[in-house]
Design a protein around this motif. Structure first.
Motif: not given
Length: 288
Positions: A15-24, A211-216, A220-228
């Protein structure tokens, strides 16, 4: 921290506004390290689970019981909210319901159910998908299987690299209508594909690769991507470290001369040595 609190923390990420990178993570130690380093969430991937449990490739050879026990060990070790790759739910929609029940009881904060045809079909080299109708049935069964409504259920599809973006969009819409909490897409390669998905659903999005252009993160946040997702490098690094250490010992290096070992302080922290010593003092009457 109880399981519901972990699940609510996971939902806060969605429900946040930023993209989170999870720890494997793949075991108790890796989960504690991820927690200590400040990762908001952890992820137990299918490939990491297969390697940690069986030492095998990611071919859905582990059983639900084995996966559940590994999740239980991980969640027991700390407070990190952990997302679990539940693959296809270990069977049909009825199996999916059982899978959700077991992983919920084991303390998972979130889990994914995918629409890939698994195990791999005889004579088919390329990945295949189940029908949208069967996928919808699995998503409904997953939702029905949970008793704690805070458990997060991701509908996952790899349709982008199998059947194309149009089918991906159709599956996204259908799985949202089936009641999942979020959507997980693999095989997405372009911004246009992300935008096409975001335009037809209101749910939080997770991407398998960026990867590439998607690494932004701003895009991503503007498109509701919350986890990358960022892959499963920790278990790969651990494999290399164990190999190098055993090789050195086999070739005659003395333990005191080994390189790359953790400090005593790090080892004690990972083992929660201070907490354990205090517990010993409290319940066994021994001095710390």
């Amino acid at each position: 921290m109880i399981a519901q609190e972990r699940r609510e923390a996971f939902r806060a990420v969605l429900s946040g506004q930023k993209v989170i990178r999870p720890g494997s993570v793949y075991d108790a130690v890796s989960a504690r390290i991820a927690e200590d380093l400040g990762f908001e969430i952890g992820i137990l991937g299918g490939s990491a689970a297969s390697l940690a449990i069986l030492g095998d490739p990611d071919l859905v050879l582990i059983t639900l019981t084995e996966l559940t026990e590994q999740v239980r060990r991980i969640t027991r070790a700390g407070k990190l909210p952990v997302m679990v790759d539940a693959d296809h739910g270990y069977g049909n929609a009825l199996n999916v319901r059982r899978t959700v029940q077991e992983l919920e009881a084991a303390g998972a904060a979130a889990l994914t159910i995918e629409d890939t045809l698994l195990p791999q079909a005889y004579g088919e080299a390329k990945p295949q998908l189940i029908s949208i109708e069967e996928g919808v049935g699995k998503m409904k069964a997953a939702r029905d299987g949970r008793s704690d409504l805070s458990l997060v259920i991701f509908g996952r599809t790899g349709a982008a690299s199998i059947s194309g973006i149009d089918d991906t969009v159709a599956r996204a819409k259908a799985y949202e209508a089936a009641g999942v909490d979020a959507l997980f897409f693999t095989g997405i390669k372009s911004r246009a594909e992300v935008q096409a998905i975001a335009a037809v659903t209101k749910l939080p999005i997770m991407l398998g690769t960026v990867d590439g252009d998607l690494d932004d993160d701003v895009f991503l946040a503007s498109q509701r991507v919350r986890i990358a997702n960022q892959g499963h490098a920790p278990i790969a690094a651990a494999t290399q470290a164990v190999y190098a250490t055993l090789k050195a010992l086999r070739e005659g290096t003395r333990p005191k001369d080994l390189q790359g070992l953790p400090s005593a302080e790090l080892t004690a922290r990972v083992m929660r040595d201070g907490v354990v010593k205090q517990r010993i003092a409290d319940v066994l009457g021994l001095k710390r």
